[in-house]
Design a protein around this motif. Structure first.
Motif, short mmCIF file in Angstrom:
data_model
loop_
_atom_site.label_atom_id
_atom_site.label_comp_id
_atom_site.label_asym_id
_atom_site.label_seq_id
_atom_site.Cartn_x
_atom_site.Cartn_y
_atom_site.Cartn_z
N TYR A 100 -8.23 10.42 -2.89
CA TYR A 100 -8.19 8.94 -3.51
C TYR A 100 -9.25 9.12 -4.61
CZ TYR A 100 -6.22 7.75 1.22
OH TYR A 100 -5.39 7.65 2.23
N GLN A 103 -7.22 10.46 -7.69
CA GLN A 103 -6.20 9.86 -8.06
C GLN A 103 -6.51 8.39 -8.35
OE1 GLN A 103 -3.34 11.29 -8.87
NE2 GLN A 103 -4.25 13.07 -8.58
N TYR A 104 -7.20 7.70 -7.50
CA TYR A 104 -7.37 6.16 -7.71
C TYR A 104 -8.79 5.80 -8.16
CZ TYR A 104 -3.67 5.84 -4.45
OH TYR A 104 -2.20 5.74 -3.88
N GLN A 107 -9.76 4.85 -12.22
CA GLN A 107 -9.57 3.60 -12.77
C GLN A 107 -10.09 2.64 -12.11
OE1 GLN A 107 -7.31 6.01 -11.72
NE2 GLN A 107 -5.49 5.99 -12.44
N MET A 108 -10.45 2.67 -10.82
CA MET A 108 -11.19 1.54 -10.28
C MET A 108 -12.57 1.27 -10.51
SD MET A 108 -9.23 1.21 -6.40
CE MET A 108 -9.48 2.98 -6.16
N LYS A 110 -13.84 2.42 -13.49
CA LYS A 110 -13.79 1.75 -15.08
C LYS A 110 -13.64 0.41 -15.06
CE LYS A 110 -11.75 2.04 -19.46
NZ LYS A 110 -11.41 0.65 -19.92
N VAL A 286 -6.31 -3.90 -7.17
CA VAL A 286 -5.71 -3.07 -8.25
C VAL A 286 -4.88 -2.01 -7.48
CG1 VAL A 286 -7.20 -3.96 -9.78
CG2 VAL A 286 -7.79 -1.84 -8.55
N TRP A 287 -5.22 -1.66 -6.42
CA TRP A 287 -4.84 -0.31 -5.65
C TRP A 287 -3.40 -0.06 -5.84
CZ3 TRP A 287 -7.63 3.29 -3.10
CH2 TRP A 287 -6.78 4.32 -2.19
N SER A 289 -1.28 -1.04 -8.19
CA SER A 289 -0.98 -1.04 -9.68
C SER A 289 -1.56 0.43 -9.94
CB SER A 289 -1.54 -2.02 -10.44
OG SER A 289 -3.06 -2.08 -10.51
N VAL A 290 -2.73 0.83 -9.56
CA VAL A 290 -3.18 2.14 -10.02
C VAL A 290 -2.06 3.24 -9.31
CG1 VAL A 290 -5.06 3.78 -9.38
CG2 VAL A 290 -5.59 1.29 -10.07
N ARG A 291 -1.80 2.98 -7.96
CA ARG A 291 -0.72 4.04 -7.53
C ARG A 291 0.47 4.00 -8.29
NH1 ARG A 291 2.09 2.63 -1.74
NH2 ARG A 291 3.28 1.43 -3.21
N GLU A 293 0.75 3.75 -11.60
CA GLU A 293 0.81 4.31 -12.85
C GLU A 293 1.24 5.78 -13.05
OE1 GLU A 293 -3.30 3.66 -14.02
OE2 GLU A 293 -3.17 1.62 -14.22
#
Length: 293
Positions: A100, A103-104, A107-108, A110, A286-287, A289-291, A293
């Protein structure tokens, strides 16, 4: 004494012009006059004098203006202080497994610091069980864990449902059926007490798999690397091994029907703290949408 009348007097005293004060306050000029007169009656002193077309403060008016300015300054500071309580500020520690974190979280993090730059974020990489322990020990504020928590005092919010598959290195299953491979190679699993113990048991029951031997590993990354090294067969999140399955470094032996929750956790009594609440809301939003990408 009404604050409304004091505010009207403050604006009139600042500009010494009833017409201007009426425009600024959104009142009619007669209303301004009535409010000043009411305040004068209450205080027992005239506050304004008119000489021709000009308006002047009386000595009492100057005294009242001085104290009115101080009063509204104090009220403004009070409102700012109360508003500050609603803003997320200070340190915020997030504990999560390495997958996590890599990978996640970038982005979160930021997205969060762009909105709340006054929060000082720290990310700790650890297992799901360690994340729960850190939250209970106040060493972390929020955890992102595999599975859910039913521990008392812990608030748990599901943000995703992960698919899991039984995977192996292609060299291990070459020329073998899945049943033959399962009978030969050890099963790579998490250490005892992992947050997915019950889920793993249900998955193995789904295919009637009783491993010939089990190797316990400290993290899913260790398990994945061990499978790549042809040490054994493992049950892993398809998100974790997506690249390896796509490139052929790993092969999928079976994809399970049951999905495992990914959850955000924190202490129940702290879930309404501004920093915790805003971070959890952002992750929830956002979880997925991040996954993707």
């Amino acid at each position: 004494m009404e604050l409304r009348n004091l505010k009207t007097f403050q604006v009139v005293a600042e500009h010494l012009n009833l017409t201007k004060a009426a425009e600024l306050l959104g009142y009619s000029q007669p209303t301004i006059t009535l409010q000043i007169q009411a305040l004068e009656r209450e205080l027992g002193h005239p506050l304004l004098n008119r000489v021709g077309k000009r308006t002047f403060l009386t000595p009492a008016g100057k005294t009242v203006k001085q104290h009115t300015d101080q009063l509204f300054s104090v009220l403004q500071h009070m409102e700012e202080g109360l508003n500050h309580l609603d803003l997320p500020v200070g340190p915020l520690v997030v504990a999560a497994p390495e997958f996590y974190c890599t990978q996640y979280m970038p982005q979160m993090l930021k997205a969060y610091v762009e909105t709340h730059p006054q929060v000082n974020l720290q990310v700790i990489s650890c297992t799901s069980q360690e994340a729960l322990k850190k939250i209970q020990a106040h060493e972390a504020d929020i955890g992102i864990i595999a599975g859910v928590s039913s521990q008392p005092g812990i608030y748990s919010m599901v943000v995703d449902l992960e698919e899991f598959a039984l995977v192996a290195a292609p060299e291990m299953v070459k020329g073998r059926s899945m049943a033959e491979a399962l009978a030969v190679f050890p099963f790579l699993s998490y250490q005892e007490g992992c947050n997915l113990d019950g889920f793993i048991t249900q998955c193995l029951l789904e295919i009637g798999y009783v491993p010939p031997s089990v190797i316990k590993c400290s993290s899913e990354e260790t398990i994945k690397r061990s499978v790549l090294n042809q040490t054994g067969i493992a049950l892993l999140s398809t998100a974790l091994v997506e690249k390896e399955l796509r490139t052929g470094e790993l092969v999928q032996l079976y994809r399970f029907s049951k999905k495992a929750e990914t959850s955000l956790v924190c202490l129940e009594r702290r879930r309404d703290e501004p920093a915790i609440e805003t971070f959890m809301e952002l992750v929830k939003d956002v979880w997925l949408s991040v996954r993707e990408e």
